[in-house]
Design a protein around this motif. Sequence first.
Motif, short mmCIF file in Angstrom:
data_model
loop_
_atom_site.label_atom_id
_atom_site.label_comp_id
_atom_site.label_asym_id
_atom_site.label_seq_id
_atom_site.Cartn_x
_atom_site.Cartn_y
_atom_site.Cartn_z
N GLY A 67 -35.04 -50.05 -19.53
CA GLY A 67 -33.71 -49.81 -20.05
C GLY A 67 -33.51 -48.41 -20.56
O GLY A 67 -34.26 -47.49 -20.21
N TRP A 68 -32.48 -48.27 -21.38
CA TRP A 68 -32.07 -46.98 -21.90
C TRP A 68 -31.88 -47.05 -23.40
O TRP A 68 -31.34 -48.02 -23.93
CB TRP A 68 -30.74 -46.57 -21.27
N SER A 120 -29.02 -50.45 -23.46
CA SER A 120 -28.95 -51.37 -22.33
C SER A 120 -30.32 -51.55 -21.71
O SER A 120 -31.07 -50.59 -21.59
CB SER A 120 -27.98 -50.84 -21.26
N CYS A 121 -30.62 -52.79 -21.34
CA CYS A 121 -31.89 -53.10 -20.70
C CYS A 121 -31.70 -54.16 -19.63
O CYS A 121 -30.71 -54.90 -19.65
CB CYS A 121 -32.91 -53.61 -21.73
N ILE A 122 -32.67 -54.22 -18.74
CA ILE A 122 -32.61 -55.22 -17.68
C ILE A 122 -34.00 -55.83 -17.49
O ILE A 122 -35.01 -55.12 -17.52
CB ILE A 122 -32.07 -54.59 -16.38
N THR A 156 -29.63 -59.12 -18.56
CA THR A 156 -29.28 -57.78 -19.01
C THR A 156 -28.86 -57.83 -20.48
O THR A 156 -28.47 -58.88 -20.99
CB THR A 156 -28.13 -57.18 -18.18
N TYR A 183 -26.65 -55.39 -23.40
CA TYR A 183 -25.82 -54.23 -23.72
C TYR A 183 -25.56 -54.23 -25.22
O TYR A 183 -25.19 -55.26 -25.80
CB TYR A 183 -24.48 -54.26 -22.99
N ILE A 229 -25.76 -51.23 -16.24
CA ILE A 229 -27.14 -50.94 -15.87
C ILE A 229 -27.44 -51.59 -14.52
O ILE A 229 -26.93 -52.67 -14.21
CB ILE A 229 -28.12 -51.45 -16.95
N LEU A 247 -27.79 -45.96 -14.96
CA LEU A 247 -26.84 -46.34 -16.00
C LEU A 247 -25.51 -45.67 -15.66
O LEU A 247 -25.39 -44.45 -15.74
CB LEU A 247 -27.32 -45.90 -17.39
N CYS A 282 -34.85 -42.98 -20.64
CA CYS A 282 -35.24 -44.15 -19.86
C CYS A 282 -36.53 -44.69 -20.47
O CYS A 282 -37.43 -43.90 -20.81
CB CYS A 282 -35.46 -43.69 -18.42
N CYS A 289 -34.79 -55.44 -24.82
CA CYS A 289 -34.41 -54.19 -25.49
C CYS A 289 -34.90 -54.12 -26.93
O CYS A 289 -34.54 -53.19 -27.65
CB CYS A 289 -32.89 -53.99 -25.48
#
Length: 125
Positions: free
Chosen positions: A35-36, A49-51, A58, A60, A70, A81, A96, A109
């Motif tokens: 994620g970010w 945000s992650c996946i 996901t 957010y 994402i 993203l 990242c 996340c």
Amino acid sequence: EVQLQASGGGSVPAGGSLTLSCQGSGFSFYEYPVGWFRQAPGKEREAISCIDSQNDETFYADSVKGRFTISVDNAKDRLYLQMDGLRPEDTAVYYCAADLLTPLARGLCGDLDHWGKGTQVTVSS
């Protein structure tokens, strides 16, 4: 060796869009949550945000929900993203990251423990 390299940052006016990319190596984006997160000067790090590809989930943060999207290319270990409707408060260095040590122990996340060099996003009003 785990490596994560973010790119795609830049300067845009409020309301504009940017797409960040991340190339990873040393682990599989399919097998681990990625994620970010971002960090603005003087502020705490914020996971945005992650996946989790294995579970098709996901996450957010409320601050970006509905504006950021994402996505991941697991075959290439690339993460993206898409950022639309950018606001001045989105200005930060974006990183990242991956949850490798204890995946999902703190939720999606919840504990991003590996990251690379960030990319600057600046949104002007």
